[in-house]
Design a protein around this motif. Structure first.
Motif, PDB file in Angstrom:
ATOM      1  N   SER A  21       0.847  -1.192   0.000  1.00 48.92           N
ATOM      2  CA  SER A  21       0.000   0.000   0.000  1.00 48.92           C
ATOM      3  C   SER A  21       0.879   1.238   0.000  1.00 48.92           C
ATOM      4  O   SER A  21       1.982   1.230   0.563  1.00 48.92           O
ATOM      5  CB  SER A  21      -0.897   0.043   1.233  1.00 48.92           C
ATOM      6  N   SER A  27      -4.121  14.260  -3.406  1.00 49.80           N
ATOM      7  CA  SER A  27      -4.427  13.633  -4.681  1.00 49.80           C
ATOM      8  C   SER A  27      -3.431  14.049  -5.762  1.00 49.80           C
ATOM      9  O   SER A  27      -3.060  15.208  -5.875  1.00 49.80           O
ATOM     10  CB  SER A  27      -5.841  14.019  -5.121  1.00 49.80           C
ATOM     11  N   SER A  50      -5.616   8.475 -11.561  1.00 49.24           N
ATOM     12  CA  SER A  50      -6.852   8.814 -10.858  1.00 49.24           C
ATOM     13  C   SER A  50      -8.063   8.623 -11.755  1.00 49.24           C
ATOM     14  O   SER A  50      -9.182   8.496 -11.266  1.00 49.24           O
ATOM     15  CB  SER A  50      -6.794  10.259 -10.351  1.00 49.24           C
ATOM     16  N   SER A  67      -4.273  -1.355  -8.085  1.00 52.37           N
ATOM     17  CA  SER A  67      -5.558  -0.687  -7.915  1.00 52.37           C
ATOM     18  C   SER A  67      -5.338   0.606  -7.148  1.00 52.37           C
ATOM     19  O   SER A  67      -4.284   0.818  -6.546  1.00 52.37           O
ATOM     20  CB  SER A  67      -6.551  -1.596  -7.190  1.00 52.37           C
ATOM     21  N   ARG A  68      -6.360   1.414  -7.196  1.00 54.19           N
ATOM     22  CA  ARG A  68      -6.218   2.727  -6.574  1.00 54.19           C
ATOM     23  C   ARG A  68      -7.527   3.125  -5.903  1.00 54.19           C
ATOM     24  O   ARG A  68      -8.605   2.897  -6.435  1.00 54.19           O
ATOM     25  CB  ARG A  68      -5.836   3.763  -7.639  1.00 54.19           C
ATOM     26  N   ASP A  69      -7.393   3.691  -4.729  1.00 63.03           N
ATOM     27  CA  ASP A  69      -8.526   4.220  -3.984  1.00 63.03           C
ATOM     28  C   ASP A  69      -8.387   5.735  -3.968  1.00 63.03           C
ATOM     29  O   ASP A  69      -7.620   6.288  -3.164  1.00 63.03           O
ATOM     30  CB  ASP A  69      -8.517   3.644  -2.561  1.00 63.03           C
ATOM     31  N   ASN A  70      -9.086   6.388  -4.858  1.00 59.73           N
ATOM     32  CA  ASN A  70      -8.934   7.839  -4.978  1.00 59.73           C
ATOM     33  C   ASN A  70      -9.428   8.578  -3.731  1.00 59.73           C
ATOM     34  O   ASN A  70      -8.907   9.644  -3.390  1.00 59.73           O
ATOM     35  CB  ASN A  70      -9.685   8.342  -6.207  1.00 59.73           C
ATOM     36  N   ALA A  71     -10.396   8.021  -3.078  1.00 60.84           N
ATOM     37  CA  ALA A  71     -10.929   8.688  -1.883  1.00 60.84           C
ATOM     38  C   ALA A  71      -9.875   8.803  -0.790  1.00 60.84           C
ATOM     39  O   ALA A  71      -9.930   9.730   0.041  1.00 60.84           O
ATOM     40  CB  ALA A  71     -12.142   7.930  -1.365  1.00 60.84           C
ATOM     41  N   HIS A  72      -8.931   7.883  -0.802  1.00 62.99           N
ATOM     42  CA  HIS A  72      -7.882   7.882   0.227  1.00 62.99           C
ATOM     43  C   HIS A  72      -6.494   8.116  -0.358  1.00 62.99           C
ATOM     44  O   HIS A  72      -5.497   7.931   0.338  1.00 62.99           O
ATOM     45  CB  HIS A  72      -7.911   6.562   1.003  1.00 62.99           C
ATOM     46  N   ASN A  73      -6.446   8.517  -1.638  1.00 63.30           N
ATOM     47  CA  ASN A  73      -5.153   8.795  -2.301  1.00 63.30           C
ATOM     48  C   ASN A  73      -4.171   7.646  -2.112  1.00 63.30           C
ATOM     49  O   ASN A  73      -2.990   7.871  -1.815  1.00 63.30           O
ATOM     50  CB  ASN A  73      -4.556  10.101  -1.758  1.00 63.30           C
ATOM     51  N   THR A  74      -4.657   6.440  -2.269  1.00 59.71           N
ATOM     52  CA  THR A  74      -3.851   5.254  -1.991  1.00 59.71           C
ATOM     53  C   THR A  74      -3.789   4.354  -3.210  1.00 59.71           C
ATOM     54  O   THR A  74      -4.803   4.159  -3.895  1.00 59.71           O
ATOM     55  CB  THR A  74      -4.419   4.485  -0.799  1.00 59.71           C
ATOM     56  N   TYR A  76      -2.494   0.423  -4.422  1.00 57.50           N
ATOM     57  CA  TYR A  76      -2.183  -0.904  -3.912  1.00 57.50           C
ATOM     58  C   TYR A  76      -1.505  -1.728  -5.000  1.00 57.50           C
ATOM     59  O   TYR A  76      -1.783  -1.562  -6.189  1.00 57.50           O
ATOM     60  CB  TYR A  76      -3.455  -1.634  -3.474  1.00 57.50           C
TER      61      TYR A  76
END
Length: 120
Positions: A21, A27, A50, A67-74, A76
């Motif tokens: 992670s 962002s 993004s 993968s990417r979680d834009n809500a958490h700027n993360t 994986y």
């Protein structure tokens, strides 16, 4: 200045799995993973934007997913069926340019690196 904090590196047996992670302080368009094995150049492993564009290096395609979680700027990196040759320090990268993220000498921001060791 984007701060990147990586986690998830570990010692794992060949055939095992790990998930890396990397959280960015805010962002940014393009995030990715590079890796550097001892005595080798840092190489691109995966990119995720993004906007949902992803790319995986041929050498790990079919085993790694990004993968990417834009809500958490993360971002994986799910690594399955790990091989001894996957042993490396994995670095998170971030850039405001989709083009520049693919060139290690042009990347704007780097994480501190997380060690992955795959044993037999």
């Amino acid at each position: 200045q984007v701060q990147l904090v990586e986690s998830g590196g570990d010692l794992v047996q060949a055939g095992g799995s790990l998930r890396l992670s990397c959280a960015a302080s805010f962002s940014i368009l393009a995030m990715g993973w590079y890796r550097q094995a001892p005595g080798k150049q840092r190489e691109l492993v995966a990119v995720a934007t993004s906007g949902g564009i992803t790319n995986i290096a041929e050498s790990v395609k079919g085993r790694f997913t990004v993968s990417r979680d834009n809500a958490h700027n993360t971002i994986y990196l799910q690594m399955n069926s790990l091989k001894i040759e996957d042993t490396a320090v994995y670095y998170c990268a971030a850039d405001s340019s989709i083009r520049d993220i693919a060139y290690r000498n042009l990347v704007d921001y780097w994480g501190q690196g997380t060690q992955v060791i795959v044993s037999s």
